[in-house]
Each structure stands twice: as structure tokens, then as C-alpha cells.
Design an enzyme around this catalytic site. Structure first.
Site, short mmCIF file in Angstrom:
data_model
loop_
_atom_site.label_atom_id
_atom_site.label_comp_id
_atom_site.label_asym_id
_atom_site.label_seq_id
_atom_site.Cartn_x
_atom_site.Cartn_y
_atom_site.Cartn_z
CB SER A 335 31.28 5.12 -10.43
OG SER A 335 31.46 5.54 -11.75
NE ARG A 339 30.19 0.28 -9.66
CZ ARG A 339 30.15 1.00 -10.78
NH1 ARG A 339 29.70 2.25 -10.75
NH2 ARG A 339 30.55 0.47 -11.92
N GLY A 407 23.53 6.08 -18.14
CA GLY A 407 23.98 4.80 -18.68
C GLY A 407 24.34 3.83 -17.56
CG ASP A 628 33.41 8.87 -17.47
OD1 ASP A 628 33.07 8.43 -18.59
OD2 ASP A 628 33.00 8.40 -16.40
CE LYS A 655 32.26 6.15 -22.16
NZ LYS A 655 31.90 5.10 -21.21
#
Ligand code: S3P
Length: 749
Positions: A335, A339, A407, A628, A655
Site C-alpha cells: 500500500s 502511494r 486493485g 488482507d 478481492k
């Protein structure tokens, strides 16, 4: 790489190879030694070549012309035209004159347009028996003496059939190439010639031209004496067969001229930059070229060393038993890696990122920003330097942005792209193409964005640029960090203050990292708020290890008697530690040490020792915090005493796979009582048996069942594990360091 052994009788009766140059003779010997044809005939006008070929065991029989064998040939015979490109038409004329129309004919010329045009002229159409082909293999050596039975192993062969091609002929030729170890692709002749002009023909002409230029210079002996490795590497291919390359230059004239003009234009610009001392231009071009080269070298390595893994499926064979011991640093947080690219690109100045996850998902995000004109150096061992272009500096990409399996990439990018001045299209792989995008498209549309999804609200997403977005107060119907982040990123471009309220806390990396880039974000009453029109300033980002990857090892140690492992420098953001909370509630022994904060994110070493686990009712409040990690938590539940019940986790059904069903099915196969419910699962702890389970192309399902092997009674085979590379490319080696043995089987479909 070992190949399918030929166990059945050869499909091909007679393999007739016309022209015993490097390619023809290598194909003949490869087929002969693998028993792919009952009889291999070589045709050459030179007696000396035929003698050499017979002597070296390349062929069974030597002939001087096709006339001598043509009458004997029929349906399961294959004629391979292995002569230089410009000689192919003459041989095709012989084929037309001499061969029955059920004999399969193929060629190996490097240019396909000219060959197909010749076939058309000679036969009046592209005959159904003719399969144009091109093995992308070779060497600067030529002739029968260079024959190499392994020349085609793991190399591509391109076939360019069309709608009139006979399927029986195509399958004979395709089978021949596959059986000599090649990877067959099909495309149109135009596509083939364009690609080869750029990737093969042009480099040869550059090499010939450079060597010729130097050779023509005054004291060329002196020059060549001092020429070092770079010169040798670059000019190796100038030792190639001149006849072959003359033919290619003439036969693929149009495509070669197009790419040559492009390179000559770039040379002119480079010349100007050197002349004018334009440091920036030189840095940009050299850096981008180096990174592109590194990227494609990796792809090439994959192709040649691992036998084109990408095109083949891999299965894991988990050796049962073992003990998890030692220290591991799992790869960077996925993640945060996504970013860091997004915000680093939109910032002003140079952002340095360390610990970046070099997995396929975050690399998809990286590539998307390169495609939009951002210069990104690296990744080199997790280090990147991003030359930010500012919030309004992205450029229109030339083609759709491909998000692969990711995703997070598609959902976050859709928010950011909704505010750009140009149109974009976002696409993905089969799994991503089935995932819901209405959840991001709906709020974006209410901000004034114009977005089209495919039927059913799935990718591709077509986003129209040039819209002035307006701020909204969005109350999310589901707890999703991706949706929250998408709306906040769109909010950077919106007029006014955008707020997103979440029904339960979800990961807040976007909010933290925006602040790290100097962008004000306020959070209160489960809502995050920001105002459009600000600016991001470059920052340094240290990405900690991913708790979602660490989770597999936390469970591994928890379920295996005698285990004790330490996971180093893991991100322990409070919105991500559901897995620790849940495992602890089940009785796991987990302790955190060296707790520090880096760049606004808490980080710690996590020590996990074996402990007896008990089944629990998982608190719904923990679901978004462990979203997750459930595949591995379910393995913990399968090893616990009693029943574990999960509810309120419907999100797991959308997912990378339906993770409730995928896990329930796999656990049942392994003899565990697991029942999928509408929004969760019930698992009764028991003994994990052995068997074959499906990963459903889902990286986390694959890794969860791999961990189960530690407590299995026999071998577990997990099918389709390629996607582990999306989040944890080095999983097998990491697992090996703590005592888990996974053998990889490559499946030839
Ligand atoms: C992610 C958010 C989560 C998570 C995904 C990564 C993110 O998805 O499952 O792997 O980086 O924002 P949702 O927000 O859809 O739950």
C-alpha cells in the site's frame, strides 16, 4: 530447463529442411535428436554442406533439390524453407510446382511481409498449407557447422497465420517448435515486421554502421586496439552474415525506414544537447534508457532462464513438516509503495524512496507514471528517485495504462486521473477485469468526473479529462481504504473541501503520506478532509516491511511446535494490526520490540513463538484492520482447537479471488471442516491432510496454503502460483530461510 520429453510416436513423418544454414540445420538436429520426425531430409545445393550435415548427424538423408523428394511427400510431412529472405520466393515457386496441397510448408525468414506477398503472388492467395514463421534465435555464427540442437530452447518463435490458414498445418508447425523448446506466439505480419524492425533489424544496422565508420577512420588499427568491452558488446552482432542482413534490409524496407528516421531524429536532438551542454536532457534520456533497459533485461532473464515463466503456470509442491526459525525481513509494504510513487510523482522536487516493494502490483503503478512522463530512477534494491512533476505536470499517456492484477493501482489512480486535463483508459488482467469499480466511479461522478466502466461496473475504466471537479462529503457504504484514497486524491483537484466518512477505520496511509508531503489533511469523527488546490513537496519515504506479507510467517510460527521467528522492521500502523490482535486473541505469543516511528508510520520488530491456538469468534471491528490477512488467519483457525467464526467480512468475496470460497474449498480438500457463509466462514480446527488445492490466481491464497504445509500430513500442491509475484516476489527464498521447503513445478499447457 527440462522440456516435455517426446514419449508418443513422432507426429511428423518427413521433415524436409531446405537450406542448412544456422537455423535450418539447428532445427533439423533438434528435431532429429528429440525424435520429432521419423525421417529428416536436408536439402542444399552445396555437396560439402550436405556431407557435413550427414557426418554431424544433423540429417538422415541428403538431397540437392526438392524435385528429388517432392513426389514422396504427403499430409504429415513438413517442408521448412530455411534459405535467406530474398531467396524464399524462388523456393516457394518450387513448392507450388512440386508439392501436393496437403504438405505443410513453413519458413524461418526474419521478414514476414515480403514472404507473404511473394506467397500471395505465386499461389494467388496465402495458401492454407503455408505457415509463415520466424524463430527469434540465432547467433553471429552462421552455416551448418554452427548447428545447435538447443538453439531454440526458451526462445520465441512468431507465426503469422491468417484466416485462410489450415488448422492441421498450423498445429503441426506449432507442435514442432514447441517440442524443440521454443515458445510460440502468433501475430499479424505487419505487427511482426514493425516489432522486429525496431528490436532486431535496427540494432544490427547500428552495429554495422558504427564498425564501418570506425574502420574507415584514419588509423583504425589504433582505434580498435583501445576499443574495450562496451565496443565489443555493442558491435558483437556486426559479425553477422551480410547476405542475411542485406536481404532483411531490402525486404523490410518500410518498417526499417520508419524506425531509422525516428532514431536519426533522436540522434540530432542528442547532438544538440551535447553541443549545448544540456545536462538535464542528457540525464533524463540516459536515466530513462537505463531503467527501461534494466526493466526489459529482467523480462529477458525471465524468458531465457526460467523458461518464460510468465507464459507458463507454476505450481507449488509443499514439502510437509518443518519448523519456522530465524529472522526474516519481508518485502516493502504494498500500500505504501503504491502511494509513494503516486505522491512522489505529483510532488514538486525529487522524492527518494527506500524499501519499495518490487512486486508486479507496485511496478504497475510505477510504469503508469512513467507512461505519463514522470522520470523515475530505479528501482534498485528497493531504492527509487522520483523526479516529481507537480500536481499539474502529468502528460497524456500514449496508450491505455495497464494495471495488471492491482486493485489498489486502478482504484487510486482513477481518483487522481479524474482531475487531469487529458483522457485516460485503465485496463487490467483477467482477475482485475472482473472486480467492482462502481464503488470508485460513483463518488467520482458525483464530483463531476466523467467515467465509463465496462458492463457490470468493471474495468476497463475510461476517464474523460478536462473536468472541473467539485468537493463532496462522501459517506462510504463500505469500509474501503481504496475508495477513501480515491476520493481524497480526486479531492486534490476539486474546488472546496472534500470529506470522506468511513463506517469503520481502514488503513490511513494516504492521509499520513499526504501530510508527509506537506499537504494538510484533517481527521476527526471517522472523516478525513482535505481542500483542493494545494501543493505537494518532495519528501523522503522509508517503506517498512509489509505486515500483510509478514502475516504468513506470523501464522507459520504460531502453528508449528518449536517455532520462534522475528520479523524485522514491519509496519505496525494501528489500522493494519488486526492480524496481531486476532492471533493474540487465539492465544498466539507475539511481542513487539524496537518500536519506532518513521515518516509518520509506526514500525517494529515482531517476534512470534509457537503457542497452542484456540478457535474464537473474530470481532467484526477487526475485519477492516486484517482485511488482507484472512487467508493466513484461516490456516491458523484450521490448526486451532475448536471453532473459529468470522462474520461481517463480505468484502473478502471481491478481492483478487472470492477469498471466502477459495479458502473454504481448499481447506475442505485438505480435510478441514470449513463452511463458507454469506459474509464469512466457520472453521473447525483439525488435522491438515494433503492434496491439490487451487489458488484461483490469488497470491494470498497461494501463500496461505503454502504455510499450511508446515502442519500437513502429506504433500500439498497449490496450483497457479505465478501471482505470488504481485506482492511477494521472493516468497520461496524467504520461506526457505525459516525452514519451509517449497518446490516449484512449471506447467507446460
Ligand atoms: C488497500 C486497501 C484494501 C486492501 C488492498 C490494499 C490499499 O482494499 O485489501 O490490498 O492499499 O488501500 P479495500 O480498501 O478495498 O478494502
Amino acid at each position: 530447463m527440462s522440456k516435455r520429453a517426446k514419449e508418443s510416436a513422432p507426429q511428423i513423418n518427413r521433415l524436409v529442411v531446405i537450406g542448412l544454414g544456422l537455423i535450418g540445420s539447428s532445427l533439423a538436429i533438434a528435431a532429429r535428436q528429440r525424435g520429432l520426425a521419423k525421417h529428416v531430409v536436408g536439402i542444399s545445393r552445396r555437396t560439402s554442406t550436405l556431407e557435413l550435415a550427414l557426418e554431424a548427424g544433423i540429417i538422415d538423408e541428403a538431397r540437392e533439390s526438392l524435385d528429388e523428394v517432392a513426389a514422396e511427400l504427403g499430409p504429415s510431412d513438413v517442408v521448412v524453407i530455411g534459405v535467406p529472405t530474398l531467396t524464399v520466393p524462388a523456393v516457394l515457386k518450387d513448392c507450388r510446382r512440386l508439392l501436393a496441397d496437403d504438405v505443410t510448408v513453413t519458413d524461418v525468414a526474419s521478414v514476414k511481409g515480403s514472404v507473404c506477398r511473394a506467397a500471395h503472388d505465386i499461389y494467388g492467395e496465402l495458401p492454407r498449407q503455408f505457415i509463415p514463421g520466424h524463430p527469434i534465435a540465432g547467433s553471429e555464427k552462421s552455416g551448418v557447422t554452427a548447428a545447435n540442437r538447443n538453439l531454440f530452447e526458451n526462445h520465441r518463435v512468431i507465426l503469422t497465420p491468417n484466416s485462410s490458414t489450415g488448422s492441421e498445418h498450423l498445429s503441426l508447425v506449432e507442435g514442432l517448435w514447441t517440442d524443440v523448446g521454443a515458445v510460440v506466439s502468433k501475430m499479424s505480419t505487419e505487427e511482426h515486421d514493425g516489432i522486429l524492425a525496431a528490436t532486431s533489424h535496427l540494432p544490427h544496422f547500428l552495429a554495422y554502421s558504427l564498425v564501418d565508420t570506425l574502420a574507415g577512420m584514419g588509423d583504425n588499427r589504433e582505434i580498435f586496439r583501445y576499443a574495450a568491452g562496451g565496443f565489443r558488446d555493442f558491435t558483437r552482432i556486426a559479425a553477422s552474415d551480410p547476405v542475411m542482413w542485406r536481404d532483411i534490409a531490402l525486404a523490410n524496407r518500410e518498417a526499417i525506414l520508419t524506425i531509422l528516421d525516428q532514431v536519426m531524429g533522436n540522434f540530432q536532438t542528442l547532438r544538440k544537447a551535447i553541443d549545448g551542454g544540456d545536462q538535464q536532457y542528457l540525464m533524463d534520456v540516459f536515466t530513462q534508457a537505463r531503467d527501461a533497459r534494466n526493466h526489459f533485461s529482467k523480462l529477458l532473464e525471465d524468458k531465457s532462464l526460467q523458461g518464460s515463466m510468465k507464459d507458463k503456470r507454476i505450481n507449488y509442491h509443499i514439502v510437509p513438516g518443518g519448523k519456522a526459525q530465524g529472522t526474516v525481513r519481508v518485502p516493502g509494504d504494498k500500500s505504501m509503495s503504491h502511494r509513494s510513487i503516486m505522491l512522489g510523482s505529483l510532488a514538486e522536487g525529487m522524492t527518494e524512496v527506500t524499501g519499495f516493494l518490487e512486486g508486479e502490483d507496485s511496478l504497475a503503478t510505477l510504469q503508469a507514471f512513467r507512461d505519463m512522463g514522470v522520470l523515475i530512477e530505479g528501482p534498485e534494491q528497493g531504492r527509487l528517485v522520483i523526479h516529481g512533476v507537480g500536481l499539474h505536470g502529468l502528460k497524456s499517456p500514449e496508450k491505455p495504462l495497464y494495471m495488471g492484477n492491482s486493485g489498489t493501482s486502478i482504484r487510486l489512480l482513477s481518483g487522481l486521473l479524474a482531475g487531469q486535463s487529458f483522457d485516460t483508459e485503465l485496463t487490467g488482467d483477467t482477475s482485475l477485469s472482473g472486480r467492482p469499480m462502481g464503488r470508485v466511479a460513483d463518488p467520482l461522478v458525483s464530483m463531476g468526473a466523467v467515467i465509463d466502466t465496462a458492463k457490470g461496473g468493471t474495468p476497463p475504466l475510461k476517464i474523460k479529462g478536462g473536468q472541473q471537479l467539485k468537493a463532496i462529503d462522501y459517506v462510504m457504504p463500505m469500509a474501503s481504504a481504496q475508495v477513501k484514497s480515491c476520493v481524497l486524491l480526486a479531492g486534490l483537484y476539486a474546488k472546496g473541501e472534500t470529506s470522506v466518512t468511513e463506517p469503520a477505520p481502514t488503513r490511513d496511509h494516504t492521509e499520513r503520506m499526504l501530510r508527509g508531503f506537506g499537504y494538510p489533511v484533517s481527521v476527526s469523527d471517522s472523516a478525513a478532509r482535505l481542500s483542493g488546490g494545494g501543493r505537494l513537496e518532495a519528501a523522503r519515504i522509508d517503506v517498512p516491511a509489509d505486515i500483510s506479507s509478514a502475516a504468513f510467517f506470523m501464522v507459520a510460527a504460531s502453528i508449528t511446535p518449536g517455532s520462534d521467528i522475528t520479523l524485522h522492521h514491519v509496519g505496525v500502523n494501528p489500522t493494519r494490526i488486526g492480524v496481531i490482535n486476532i492471533l493474540r486473541q487465539m492465544g498466539a505469543q507475539i511481542s513487539l520490540t524496537n518500536e519506532i516511528e518513521i515518516g509518520g508510520e509506526p514500525v517494529a520488530d515482531i517476534r512470534v513463538q509457537y503457542a497452542k491456538l484456540e478457535g474464537i469468534e473474530i470481532p467484526e471491528s477487526q475485519v477492516p484492520l486484517a482485511i488482507d490477512e484472512f487467508p493466513s488467519i484461516f490456516i491458523a483457525a484450521a490448526c486451532a482447537q475448536g471453532e473459529t467464526i468470522l462474520t461481517g467480512a463480505k468484502e473478502l468475496r471481491v478481492k483478487e479471488s472470492d477469498r471466502i470460497q477459495s479458502m473454504a474449498d481448499g481447506l475442505n480438500t485438505l480435510g478441514i471442516n470449513a463452511v463458507a457463509t454469506d459474509d464469512g466462514i466457520r472453521i473447525v480446527g483439525g488435522t491438515i491432510g494433503s492434496g491439490r488445492v487451487l489458488s484461483h490466481h490469488d497470491h494470498r491464497i497461494a501463500m496461505a496454503f503454502a504455510i499450511a504445509g508446515l502442519r500437513a500430513q502429506g504433500e500439498i500442491i497449490v496450483e497457479d502460483c505465478n501471482n505470488v509475484a504481485t506482492s511477494f516476489p521472493d516468497f520461496i527464498n524467504c520461506a526457505a530461510t525459516v525452514g519451509l521447503v517449497i518446490n516449484v513445478e512449471t506447467v507446460n499447457d
